[in-house]
Design an enzyme around this catalytic site. Structure first.
Site, short mmCIF file in Angstrom:
data_model
loop_
_atom_site.label_atom_id
_atom_site.label_comp_id
_atom_site.label_asym_id
_atom_site.label_seq_id
_atom_site.Cartn_x
_atom_site.Cartn_y
_atom_site.Cartn_z
N GLY A 44 -2.84 -3.30 -5.86
CA GLY A 44 -2.64 -4.43 -5.10
C GLY A 44 -2.86 -4.33 -3.62
N GLN A 49 -1.85 -6.81 5.40
CA GLN A 49 -2.02 -5.27 5.29
C GLN A 49 -3.51 -5.03 5.85
OE1 GLN A 49 -1.06 -4.77 0.69
NE2 GLN A 49 -0.61 -2.86 1.61
N CYS A 87 3.06 2.67 -1.21
CA CYS A 87 2.23 1.29 -0.60
C CYS A 87 0.84 1.82 0.31
CB CYS A 87 3.31 0.66 0.36
SG CYS A 87 2.66 -0.68 1.54
N LEU A 88 -0.25 1.24 0.32
CA LEU A 88 -1.02 1.53 0.96
C LEU A 88 -0.75 1.43 2.46
CD1 LEU A 88 -4.10 -0.32 -0.89
CD2 LEU A 88 -3.63 2.21 -0.97
N GLU A 130 3.71 -7.33 -3.56
CA GLU A 130 2.64 -7.93 -2.51
C GLU A 130 3.21 -9.33 -2.09
OE1 GLU A 130 0.37 -6.17 -1.95
OE2 GLU A 130 0.42 -4.85 -3.81
N HIS A 133 5.09 -8.33 0.90
CA HIS A 133 4.16 -8.34 2.13
C HIS A 133 4.10 -9.57 2.92
CE1 HIS A 133 2.95 -4.31 2.35
NE2 HIS A 133 2.45 -4.18 1.00
ZN ZN Z 1 2.32 -2.64 0.00
#
Ligand code: ZN
Length: 165
Positions: A44, A49, A87-88, A130, A133
């Site tokens: 996701g 981000q 998490c990216l 997500e 976020h």
């Molecule tokens: Zn994340």
């Protein structure tokens, strides 16, 4: 187009994102977000981000991709399950977060049509991650015991293509 991810200390990750009002402006963005998610090996990706404080996120779980515009979680199951998240935006970190195992989400499609989805298991997990976020919440905030946060080596991180959100 692959979009650059903001760094883990970028304040945009801590902002409350604003609703999308001009859907036409996000069609290309959504396409780029899906591509970026795939190239990063993520499940996701939320707009903050990639530095946009707007209420949009994409998911790619089990071979199905979704774009969620102005999403609202309107129902959570009572059953809570633990699962290790990554998490990216927080490279190499992993930690166990407890979340409801099912949710129902209301959102708009890219065409502006109101939609609902009831999700379970991994998709429910990714949707909640997500959605957080969009509220400026990162997964370590949800951990019961932050001391259990794990830092992987770069090799371990690069070789794991699951559970990056
Ligand atoms: Zn994340």
């Amino acid at each position: 187009m692959r979009l650059p991810l903001v760094s883990s200390d970028d304040p945009v990750l801590r902002e409350q994102a604003v609703p999308v009002e001009d859907r036409a402006s996000i069609k290309a963005l959504a396409t780029d977000m899906l591509q970026t998610m795939r190239l990063e090996g993520g499940l996701g990706l939320a707009a903050p981000q990639i530095g946009k404080s707007i209420r949009v996120f994409v998911t790619g779980v089990g071979g199905t991709e979704h774009v969620f515009v102005n999403p609202q979680i309107e129902w959570y199951s009572e059953t809570i399950v633990p699962y290790e998240e990554g998490c990216l935006s927080l490279p190499r970190l992993r930690g166990v977060v407890e979340r409801p195992d099912r949710v129902r989400l209301r959102y708009l499609s890219l065409e502006g049509a109101p939609q609902r989805i009831e999700a379970s298991e991994l998709l429910a997990r990714v949707i909640q991650h997500e959605h957080d976020h969009l509220e400026g919440i990162l997964f370590p905030d949800r951990m019961k015991d932050i001391r259990t946060l794990i830092t992987l080596t770069q090799e371990e991180w690069d070789s794991r293509f699951e559970n990056k959100e």
